[in-house]
Design an enzyme around this catalytic site. Structure first.
Site, PDB file in Angstrom:
ATOM      1  N   HIS A   1       3.437  10.842   0.294  1.00  0.00           N
ATOM      2  CA  HIS A   1       2.943  12.216   0.427  1.00  0.00           C
ATOM      3  C   HIS A   1       4.140  13.137   0.599  1.00  0.00           C
ATOM      4  CE1 HIS A   1      -1.277  11.090   0.742  1.00  0.00           C
ATOM      5  NE2 HIS A   1      -0.965  10.196   1.659  1.00  0.00           N
TER       6      HIS A   1
ATOM      7  N   ASP B   1       0.850  -1.202   0.000  1.00  0.00           N
ATOM      8  CA  ASP B   1       0.000   0.000   0.000  1.00  0.00           C
ATOM      9  C   ASP B   1       0.884   1.250   0.000  1.00  0.00           C
ATOM     10  OD1 ASP B   1      -2.209   1.651  -0.039  1.00  0.00           O
ATOM     11  OD2 ASP B   1      -2.845   1.249   2.015  1.00  0.00           O
TER      12      ASP B   1
END
Length: 427
Positions: free
Chosen positions: A312, A308
């Site tokens: 960011h 996953d």
């Protein structure tokens, strides 16, 4: 000219390790011979493995490459380089980009970019619903024709049971799986961490386990009704594991994945409310849930390990737990912590961990990779099981630095990754 990888430790039947020479030619594994056998290496490149472990290239069926639309977080170029550095040769990218992957044009954009700028194999998923809004199904047939390998609205759960049932029926009719992010929105709004010890201590609203498990249970019943291959994303709760186990026992076609962080960390490990590198969705759960996920992986309820990988920017993650976006990077911190925690301690065999990251994801999704045998694709990862190094996000190939594993001293580092016979990462 081919490449001889010499003196590599290869896992044989029964978790035995045998030293082998492996010849790579024309993107395939041409020969595998005992290291005691004299081979003619003239005209070939030599890679001296020096007793390091050679495995099939790792496969990650749940990643976020962020392109198109979020190139400040990651691009297909940087994401695939990060994957290669982590030992991965095949990755499946989620469609919650901007625009989302809900049209033939966007699928083509991702595949073209992966072909021209990527260094490992990229398999795109298509959206279940247009714009991931949960209101109208995408054109499943057209997306399949364009090259998607399944359908998901990852990042959000499909809230309507009727919409999900329609999607499953359509996917089943064209032979592709539905991959579900399981989350009931009515239970999670405004929450950043799990409903547990950490949330209570800091006076935070929590995300309850049932927010995930309600959708898992609902979708299992819909999968039974439609006959679709139903795959559960990033399982994190004891209740979800229990439901999936029961579904498998009665023959429903359900498979599931788990992330390293849900096997290694709980909400009790979170250092404080300021560090959003511990914020992901699903969140870190209780130690009881961690134990259930480990047991589910060991008994086959959970079929595979995925990262996953969700990069960011540092600015976004600096906003603290409550305001920062969900997600952590995963490619470059996948194998080493799992190897160090479970294999080096004798809890798992090396074969078990490698299979959960190669052969089993390939089998679940019907992919021809994940095998180290003559005639197979030369997707290979050479791993140093002995050298201990600390996790240093400044050295990541990913644009993302958002990891809770900073400073962890680990063994099991990939040192060379070969995709389709081409070396795409070498230390």
């Amino acid at each position: 000219m081919g490449i001889w990888i010499q003196n590599a430790n290869v896992i044989a039947e029964g978790n035995q390790v045998e030293k082998k020479h492996v010849l790579v030619e024309n993107g395939k594994i041409a020969r595998i011979v005992s290291a005691e056998e004299a081979v003619d290496t003239s005209g070939h490149e030599i890679v001296e493995a020096g007793g390091k472990s050679l495995t099939p290239g790792l496969i990650d069926m749940h990643v976020h490459l962020r392109e198109p639309g979020f190139e400040h977080k990651e691009t297909i170029a940087t994401g695939t380089r990060s994957a290669a550095r982590g030992g991965f040769t095949t990755i499946a990218c989620m469609p919650n980009t901007r625009p989302v992957i809900d049209t033939v044009e966007t699928v083509k954009y991702v595949l073209d970019k992966a072909q021209t700028e990527g260094v490992v194999r990229v398999l795109p998923y298509g959206c279940i619903t247009k714009n991931e809004l949960g209101r109208e199904l995408t054109d499943f047939e057209a997306l399949k024709e364009a090259g998607v390998i399944g359908f998901t609205d990852d990042g959000v759960g499909v809230q309507s049971a009727q919409m999900m049932k329609d999607a499953m029926a359509k996917a089943a009719s064209i032979g592709l799986p539905v991959i579900a992010h399981c989350e009931d929105n009515t239970l999670v709004e405004g929450a950043a961490v799990t409903e547990g010890e950490f949330a209570r201590k800091h006076g935070l609203k929590g995300i309850p386990n049932e927010s995930e498990a309600i959708h898992v249970g609902r979708d299992i019943l819909l999968a039974e009704a439609t006959g679709v291959h139903y795959h559960v994303c990033h399982v994190s709760t004891e209740q979800s594991v229990r439901l999936i186990r029961q579904a498998k026992q009665i023959g429903i076609k359900v498979t599931a994945e788990v992330c390293p962080h849900h096997l290694l960390l709980s909400d009790e490990d979170i250092p404080g409310v300021d560090d959003a590198n511990w914020k992901m969705n699903p969140p870190l759960r209780s130690p009881r849930d961690v134990k259930a996920c480990i047991e589910g992986l060991v008994d086959g309820t959970l079929d595979m390990i995925v990262t996953d990988h969700a990069p960011h920017s540092e600015e976004e993650k600096a906003r603290g737990l409550q305001l920062a976006p969900f997600g952590i990077v995963g490619f470059e911190t996948a194998f080493p912590p799992l190897y160090t925690k479970f294999v080096a301690t004798g809890e798992w065999t090396l074969q078990f961990l490698v299979d959960k990251m190669t052969k089993l994801p390939a089998q679940v999704f019907g992919l021809p990779w994940g095998r180290l045998e003559e005639g197979a694709a030369a997707d290979l990862t050479l791993i140093d099981l002995e050298t201990e190094k600390a996790v240093d996000p400044a050295k990541f190939a990913s644009k993302g630095r958002n990891t809770p594993f900073t400073g962890w001293k680990l063994k099991g580092w990939p040192v060379l990754t070969m995709a389709q016979g081409k070396t795409v990462w070498s230390e």
